[in-house]
Write a protein that holds these residues in place. Structure first.
Motif, PDB file in Angstrom:
ATOM      1  N   ALA A 205      -7.820  39.149 -28.417  1.00 39.53           N
ATOM      2  CA  ALA A 205      -9.534  38.867 -28.890  1.00 39.53           C
ATOM      3  C   ALA A 205      -9.696  39.470 -29.840  1.00 39.53           C
ATOM      4  CB  ALA A 205     -10.743  38.498 -27.652  1.00 39.53           C
TER       5      ALA A 205
ATOM      6  N   TRP B 139     -12.703  34.399 -27.878  1.00 37.18           N
ATOM      7  CA  TRP B 139     -13.513  36.098 -26.857  1.00 37.18           C
ATOM      8  C   TRP B 139     -13.090  35.361 -25.901  1.00 37.18           C
ATOM      9  CZ3 TRP B 139     -13.478  40.739 -27.578  1.00 37.18           C
ATOM     10  CH2 TRP B 139     -13.642  42.488 -26.619  1.00 37.18           C
TER      11      TRP B 139
ATOM     12  N   GLN C 239     -10.965  45.442 -30.320  1.00 42.64           N
ATOM     13  CA  GLN C 239     -10.728  44.463 -29.738  1.00 42.64           C
ATOM     14  C   GLN C 239      -9.695  44.419 -27.966  1.00 42.64           C
ATOM     15  OE1 GLN C 239      -5.695  44.601 -30.388  1.00 42.64           O
ATOM     16  NE2 GLN C 239      -6.830  45.054 -31.901  1.00 42.64           N
TER      17      GLN C 239
ATOM     18  N   GLN D  74     -13.569  40.610 -30.646  1.00 45.75           N
ATOM     19  CA  GLN D  74     -15.212  40.650 -31.050  1.00 45.75           C
ATOM     20  C   GLN D  74     -16.077  39.681 -32.692  1.00 45.75           C
ATOM     21  OE1 GLN D  74     -18.038  39.151 -28.881  1.00 45.75           O
ATOM     22  NE2 GLN D  74     -17.691  40.606 -27.277  1.00 45.75           N
TER      23      GLN D  74
ATOM     24  N   TRP E 293      -9.785  34.373 -23.954  1.00 42.80           N
ATOM     25  CA  TRP E 293      -9.469  35.393 -23.258  1.00 42.80           C
ATOM     26  C   TRP E 293     -10.343  35.998 -22.226  1.00 42.80           C
ATOM     27  CZ3 TRP E 293     -10.588  40.310 -22.023  1.00 42.80           C
ATOM     28  CH2 TRP E 293      -9.236  41.363 -22.017  1.00 42.80           C
ATOM     29  N   GLU E 294     -11.364  35.706 -22.086  1.00 45.48           N
ATOM     30  CA  GLU E 294     -11.569  36.193 -20.238  1.00 45.48           C
ATOM     31  C   GLU E 294     -11.306  35.760 -19.523  1.00 45.48           C
ATOM     32  OE1 GLU E 294     -15.836  38.884 -21.289  1.00 45.48           O
ATOM     33  OE2 GLU E 294     -15.772  36.579 -21.400  1.00 45.48           O
TER      34      GLU E 294
END
Length: 141
Positions: free
Chosen positions: A131, A82, A114, A133, A85-86
């Motif tokens: 991604a 996650w 997602q 969670q 991805w951010e």
């Protein structure tokens, strides 16, 4: 989950532009190369960009509807953690990347929720990065 790295070779009709994109925008490490191809460490996988005339899928984009968006087909990418991805979404925004589908949360509140984003490289190859969670829901129905 232990995964083996994949190897993917894709066509690019403008090798210098694709090389700048994968090296500078994504910040990927280059491996071996020649005047016609370049290897990259693509998040632990081997991506090779090969000089090749424009393909039909690069010329005319096809899409299928998913969660209210037109998802380009074919596409490829990686499932990231996650925070990874951010970080990638922010990096791409910093470089002024034009997204096909802006970074957002898909299937919010449902099984398989997602984060996802879609973009094209300079040669029309569609990429998706996502991604979860809960990575255990990667293949959940």
């Amino acid at each position: 989950m232990s995964l083996s790295p994949f190897h993917l070779a894709i066509p690019v009709y403008d090798l210098p532009a694709a090389r700048r994109f994968y090296s500078d925008v994504f910040g990927l490490d280059e491996g071996r190369s020649s005047t016609q191809w370049v290897d990259y460490n693509f998040f632990g996988h081997q991506l090779v960009i090969h000089e090749h005339p424009k393909t039909a899928s690069q010329e005319h984009v096809h899409s299928n509807p998913v969660d209210g968006h037109d998802v380009p087909v074919p596409h490829f990418g990686v499932v990231l953690g996650w925070s990874e991805w951010e970080d990638l979404a922010e990096r791409l925004k910093t470089f002024g990347t034009k997204f096909v589908i802006e970074p957002y949360i898909r299937f919010k509140g449902q099984v398989g929720e997602q984060a996802t984003m879609f973009l094209f490289d300079p040669c029309g190859n569609a990429l998706e990065f996502k991604a979860f969670q809960n990575i255990d829901q990667l293949f959940a129905k």
